[in-house]
Design a protein around this motif. Structure first.
Motif: not given
Length: 121
Positions: A42-50
């Motif tokens: 599971v990934a957060s927006k911060e991780i997704i964008v990076a």
């Protein structure tokens, strides 16, 4: 443009941004609490964008099929489909397919991604 066509276009644009390593597009079009669920966890927006911005294993081709839109409310919807993907992994093209679902919420007349889930085929 109908809501259905706008949602399908939004999904196409997310895959385009993925292919091009355009993390900024994800930053603009995902809600701050957005999540992705995949075989990696599971990934957060911060991780997704990076991750999208780093573009370490770039997608060079994505073909979406069997797309369906289910409206949950007038301001929320689920988009489901199959994606056939070609990615560069360690310099070699690798092909794979996933079943995917994205939940969208309309905020200020813009459809924004809330949850994206992929299951490998």
């Amino acid at each position: 443009m109908t809501d259905e066509s706008a949602l399908l276009a939004a999904e196409d644009e997310l895959w385009r941004a993925n292919r091009e390593g355009d993390g900024g597009f994800y930053a603009k079009n995902l809600r701050d609490d957005a999540l992705v669920v995949s075989k990696y966890g599971v990934a957060s927006k911060e991780i997704i964008v990076a991750t999208i911005g780093a573009n370490r294993n770039p997608y060079v081709k994505t073909v979406l099929s069997d797309q369906r839109v289910l409206f949950i409310t007038s301001d929320s919807a689920l988009v489901t489909y199959k994606a056939d993907v070609t990615a560069l992994v360690a310099g070699k093209e690798v092909e794979f397919s996933v079943l995917a679902s994205t939940v969208y919420a309309r905020e200020n007349d813009q459809w924004r991604g809330v949850l994206h889930q992929q299951s490998a085929l």
